[in-house]
Design a protein around this motif. Structure first.
Motif, mmCIF file in Angstrom:
data_model
loop_
_atom_site.group_PDB
_atom_site.id
_atom_site.type_symbol
_atom_site.label_atom_id
_atom_site.label_comp_id
_atom_site.label_asym_id
_atom_site.label_seq_id
_atom_site.Cartn_x
_atom_site.Cartn_y
_atom_site.Cartn_z
ATOM 1 N N VAL A 192 0.820 -1.209 0.000
ATOM 2 C CA VAL A 192 0.000 0.000 0.000
ATOM 3 C C VAL A 192 0.855 1.261 0.000
ATOM 4 O O VAL A 192 0.533 2.244 -0.689
ATOM 5 C CB VAL A 192 -0.957 -0.021 1.209
ATOM 6 C CG1 VAL A 192 -1.730 1.285 1.280
ATOM 7 C CG2 VAL A 192 -1.905 -1.214 1.105
ATOM 8 N N ARG A 193 1.953 1.284 0.746
ATOM 9 C CA ARG A 193 2.769 2.499 0.804
ATOM 10 C C ARG A 193 3.410 2.829 -0.534
ATOM 11 O O ARG A 193 3.609 3.990 -0.881
ATOM 12 C CB ARG A 193 3.851 2.342 1.876
ATOM 13 C CG ARG A 193 3.299 2.252 3.290
ATOM 14 C CD ARG A 193 4.406 2.115 4.315
ATOM 15 N NE ARG A 193 3.880 1.992 5.669
ATOM 16 C CZ ARG A 193 4.629 1.834 6.747
ATOM 17 N NH1 ARG A 193 5.956 1.775 6.633
ATOM 18 N NH2 ARG A 193 4.063 1.730 7.939
ATOM 19 N N ARG A 194 3.734 1.812 -1.310
ATOM 20 C CA ARG A 194 4.365 2.011 -2.608
ATOM 21 C C ARG A 194 3.333 2.114 -3.721
ATOM 22 O O ARG A 194 3.555 2.795 -4.721
ATOM 23 C CB ARG A 194 5.318 0.848 -2.889
ATOM 24 C CG ARG A 194 5.963 0.875 -4.249
ATOM 25 C CD ARG A 194 6.876 -0.327 -4.440
ATOM 26 N NE ARG A 194 8.101 -0.201 -3.662
ATOM 27 C CZ ARG A 194 9.087 -1.090 -3.694
ATOM 28 N NH1 ARG A 194 8.975 -2.170 -4.435
ATOM 29 N NH2 ARG A 194 10.169 -0.907 -2.971
ATOM 30 N N ASP A 195 2.215 1.431 -3.554
ATOM 31 C CA ASP A 195 1.199 1.338 -4.598
ATOM 32 C C ASP A 195 -0.167 1.436 -3.931
ATOM 33 O O ASP A 195 -0.784 0.444 -3.568
ATOM 34 C CB ASP A 195 1.369 0.001 -5.336
ATOM 35 C CG ASP A 195 0.492 -0.128 -6.568
ATOM 36 O OD1 ASP A 195 -0.319 0.783 -6.816
ATOM 37 O OD2 ASP A 195 0.614 -1.143 -7.273
ATOM 38 N N TRP A 196 -0.659 2.670 -3.768
ATOM 39 C CA TRP A 196 -1.847 2.907 -2.955
ATOM 40 C C TRP A 196 -3.094 2.208 -3.502
ATOM 41 O O TRP A 196 -3.994 1.832 -2.746
ATOM 42 C CB TRP A 196 -2.115 4.406 -2.829
ATOM 43 C CG TRP A 196 -2.437 5.095 -4.128
ATOM 44 C CD1 TRP A 196 -1.558 5.669 -4.990
ATOM 45 C CD2 TRP A 196 -3.736 5.251 -4.711
ATOM 46 N NE1 TRP A 196 -2.213 6.173 -6.081
ATOM 47 C CE2 TRP A 196 -3.552 5.948 -5.930
ATOM 48 C CE3 TRP A 196 -5.026 4.887 -4.325
ATOM 49 C CZ2 TRP A 196 -4.614 6.286 -6.764
ATOM 50 C CZ3 TRP A 196 -6.089 5.217 -5.156
ATOM 51 C CH2 TRP A 196 -5.873 5.915 -6.354
ATOM 52 N N LEU A 197 -3.160 1.975 -4.821
ATOM 53 C CA LEU A 197 -4.333 1.316 -5.381
ATOM 54 C C LEU A 197 -4.498 -0.106 -4.875
ATOM 55 O O LEU A 197 -5.604 -0.657 -4.856
ATOM 56 C CB LEU A 197 -4.237 1.294 -6.915
ATOM 57 C CG LEU A 197 -4.898 2.444 -7.672
ATOM 58 C CD1 LEU A 197 -4.628 2.299 -9.164
ATOM 59 C CD2 LEU A 197 -6.399 2.494 -7.398
ATOM 60 N N SER A 198 -3.398 -0.721 -4.458
ATOM 61 C CA SER A 198 -3.484 -2.097 -3.973
ATOM 62 C C SER A 198 -4.268 -2.212 -2.672
ATOM 63 O O SER A 198 -4.630 -3.320 -2.257
ATOM 64 C CB SER A 198 -2.077 -2.676 -3.779
ATOM 65 O OG SER A 198 -1.376 -2.002 -2.745
ATOM 66 N N ALA A 199 -4.548 -1.076 -2.038
ATOM 67 C CA ALA A 199 -5.357 -1.100 -0.821
ATOM 68 C C ALA A 199 -6.804 -1.515 -1.110
ATOM 69 O O ALA A 199 -7.499 -2.023 -0.221
ATOM 70 C CB ALA A 199 -5.340 0.271 -0.149
ATOM 71 N N VAL A 200 -7.249 -1.327 -2.351
ATOM 72 C CA VAL A 200 -8.655 -1.601 -2.677
ATOM 73 C C VAL A 200 -8.996 -3.084 -2.510
ATOM 74 O O VAL A 200 -9.927 -3.421 -1.759
ATOM 75 C CB VAL A 200 -8.989 -1.100 -4.094
ATOM 76 C CG1 VAL A 200 -10.414 -1.492 -4.477
ATOM 77 C CG2 VAL A 200 -8.801 0.411 -4.178
ATOM 78 N N PRO A 201 -8.301 -4.024 -3.181
ATOM 79 C CA PRO A 201 -8.671 -5.429 -2.977
ATOM 80 C C PRO A 201 -8.423 -5.918 -1.559
ATOM 81 O O PRO A 201 -9.163 -6.779 -1.061
ATOM 82 C CB PRO A 201 -7.783 -6.182 -3.980
ATOM 83 C CG PRO A 201 -6.650 -5.265 -4.266
ATOM 84 C CD PRO A 201 -7.220 -3.888 -4.173
ATOM 85 N N LEU A 202 -7.403 -5.369 -0.890
ATOM 86 C CA LEU A 202 -7.141 -5.761 0.496
ATOM 87 C C LEU A 202 -8.283 -5.332 1.400
ATOM 88 O O LEU A 202 -8.785 -6.125 2.215
ATOM 89 C CB LEU A 202 -5.823 -5.155 0.963
ATOM 90 C CG LEU A 202 -5.429 -5.416 2.419
ATOM 91 C CD1 LEU A 202 -5.331 -6.907 2.695
ATOM 92 C CD2 LEU A 202 -4.115 -4.722 2.746
ATOM 93 N N ALA A 203 -8.737 -4.079 1.254
ATOM 94 C CA ALA A 203 -9.835 -3.577 2.084
ATOM 95 C C ALA A 203 -11.140 -4.314 1.773
ATOM 96 O O ALA A 203 -11.911 -4.633 2.687
ATOM 97 C CB ALA A 203 -10.014 -2.073 1.852
ATOM 98 N N MET A 204 -11.373 -4.614 0.499
ATOM 99 C CA MET A 204 -12.593 -5.339 0.132
ATOM 100 C C MET A 204 -12.585 -6.748 0.712
ATOM 101 O O MET A 204 -13.612 -7.227 1.205
ATOM 102 C CB MET A 204 -12.718 -5.392 -1.388
ATOM 103 C CG MET A 204 -13.038 -4.060 -2.035
ATOM 104 S SD MET A 204 -13.065 -4.166 -3.852
ATOM 105 C CE MET A 204 -14.427 -5.317 -4.084
ATOM 106 N N THR A 205 -11.431 -7.403 0.676
ATOM 107 C CA THR A 205 -11.334 -8.754 1.249
ATOM 108 C C THR A 205 -11.616 -8.728 2.741
ATOM 109 O O THR A 205 -12.388 -9.551 3.261
ATOM 110 C CB THR A 205 -9.932 -9.340 0.985
ATOM 111 O OG1 THR A 205 -9.721 -9.423 -0.425
ATOM 112 C CG2 THR A 205 -9.791 -10.714 1.612
ATOM 113 N N ALA A 206 -10.995 -7.786 3.452
ATOM 114 C CA ALA A 206 -11.208 -7.682 4.893
ATOM 115 C C ALA A 206 -12.673 -7.400 5.210
ATOM 116 O O ALA A 206 -13.259 -8.012 6.125
ATOM 117 C CB ALA A 206 -10.314 -6.591 5.469
ATOM 118 N N ALA A 207 -13.285 -6.489 4.456
ATOM 119 C CA ALA A 207 -14.678 -6.127 4.716
ATOM 120 C C ALA A 207 -15.611 -7.317 4.480
ATOM 121 O O ALA A 207 -16.515 -7.582 5.285
ATOM 122 C CB ALA A 207 -15.077 -4.954 3.824
#
Length: 429
Positions: free
Chosen positions: A364-379
């Protein structure tokens, strides 16, 4: 020869796998222009700032000829320095290498060698031929032969399968009938099956890059914690000279060109590593990268026609993790919402097994867009932890092969159909 030290235009053959997604991060961080094609519009690679352009393509599994036509047309209409097969697309590209070679660079062995290690039965026979260690293995071709060959505990594998598909663990006679039922109803018995003694030990993986039979780069890591389906959630780099020797023998025998990886069991009661699977590609190369062994860059240089000097082995004890795999693994082991929240806390805080560990898949720190699938998976897991298995199956998409598509690619008809049109020519209206 292309200068691989300069920024290159790279076409990545799929964007759904964890291996492909990690390769994209490494390529993007090095300044290369990365484009990706995939049959899924919502694949992992869509959520990366390093992907300059996404191409929606036919599925390798559902339409291998259509997928090849798409790649040929793309290479004919745009310039790419390197075509990088990050998963099973290499099977098709090796089959049609003569059509692709005039338009771009890539590193693949001849098709016969690729097909041998892509098949679990073929790889087992190769190990026997070279005298390399594997668990006691029987190859059968029918359910009746499977019943006769079954010993407990053992593992049954279809000859074709990836990402833990087509694998049944039989710890006692009670597990045999469910495995037989699954095989019969799925049709997977129409082919060779491996029956291997189940060996207790730790799971490790090793990956390498070859240039015409010479090993130039090697890296190994052990599993610290498992994710869903047995994949690695946390891993740590290790030194394995014996496994390096195994790979050198395999690569030299096959005159291997490109990437080659193996799965290994380190038995609790023996110092001899046992080879259990092979993948003709790099498998999640970020741990190697973090340890100082950039196998992706090495593969690019080999693809461009270079013969680089062999890389020194990377540091040992380097720990990396895949947060999405860790969360899916926690939920799949009957985890509760509280368990998932605790796992999230440990990942964010870098505590426990995550101490000193680097995120591989969603940096996420290097590639902020990668937070999207991670957050969706957690949710989604917090809504229903039981979704873990179905979410994991989302990665087994049309970018992968099955028995039908493999038979189609292997057939003489496939080659004849290819020969009736020029490279890059489309039959689509």
């Amino acid at each position: 020869m292309i200068d691989a030290k300069k920024p290159l235009r790279v076409l990545v053959s799929e964007g759904s796998s964890t291996s492909g997604r990690e390769a994209i991060t490494i390529l993007g961080a090095a300044g290369h222009h990365v484009e990706v094609c995939d049959p899924s519009r919502w694949c992992l690679a869509r959520y990366s700032r390093f992907v300059r352009k996404f191409h929606h393509c036919p599925g390798l599994r559902t339409d291998p000829a259509g997928f090849l036509r798409f790649i040929e047309n793309l290479l004919a209409s745009q310039h790419f320095d390197v075509l990088l097969p990050t998963h099973e697309q290499g099977f098709l590209f090796a089959r049609a290498a003569s059509r692709l070679t005039p338009r771009t660079c890539f590193a693949l062995p001849d098709f016969a060698s690729y097909r041998m290690v892509h098949s679990k039965a073929g790889f087992s026979r190769l190990l026997d031929q070279l005298g390399l260690p594997q668990p006691p293995t029987r190859i059968v071709t029918s359910l009746d032969q499977l019943r006769e060959a079954a010993r407990f505990p053992s593992v049954v594998k279809t000859s074709i399968g990836t990402a833990s598909r087509g694998v049944w663990i039989m710890r006692d006679a009670g597990d045999l009938n469910p495995a037989l039922y699954d095989l019969e109803t799925s049709g997977d018995v129409d082919g060779e099956l491996l029956v291997q003694d189940l060996v207790t030990g730790t799971t490790e993986k090793a990956q390498s890059v070859f240039c015409h039979g010479k090993l130039l780069g090697f890296h190994a890591y052990r599993q610290v914690a498992a994710g869903v389906g047995g994949g690695e959630a946390i891993k740590e780099s290790v030194s394995r000279p014996a496994i390096r020797g195994y790979l050198e023998a395999i690569g030299a025998h096959l005159n291997w060109h490109g990437a080659l990886s193996v799965d290994v069991i380190m038995p609790l009661d023996s110092a001899t590593p046992l080879l259990i699977d092979c993948n003709p590609r790099l498998v999640e190369p970020m741990n190697a990268y973090c340890a100082g062994t950039d196998l992706v860059d090495l593969l690019l240089r080999v693809s461009c026609g270079e013969t680089p000097a062999p890389l020194a082995e990377g540091r040992t004890g380097v720990r990396t993790h895949l947060a999405m795999q860790a969360l899916l693994g926690s939920a799949s082991r009957d985890g509760t919402r509280r368990d998932i929240i605790r796992e999230c806390g440990r990942i964010v805080a870098g505590s426990g097994a995550y101490r000193g560990s680097t995120e591989e898949l969603t940096p996420v720190r290097r590639d902020w867009l990668s937070a999207v699938p991670l957050a969706m998976t957690a949710a989604l897991l917090l809504v229903s932890p039981q979704l873990a298995s179905s979410l994991a199956r989302g990665g087994f998409g049309a970018h992968l092969l099955d028995r039908r598509s493999i038979k189609a690619i292997e057939s003489e008809k496939f080659l004849r159909d290819l020969s009736t049109r020029r490279p890059g020519e489309s039959r689509d209206p």
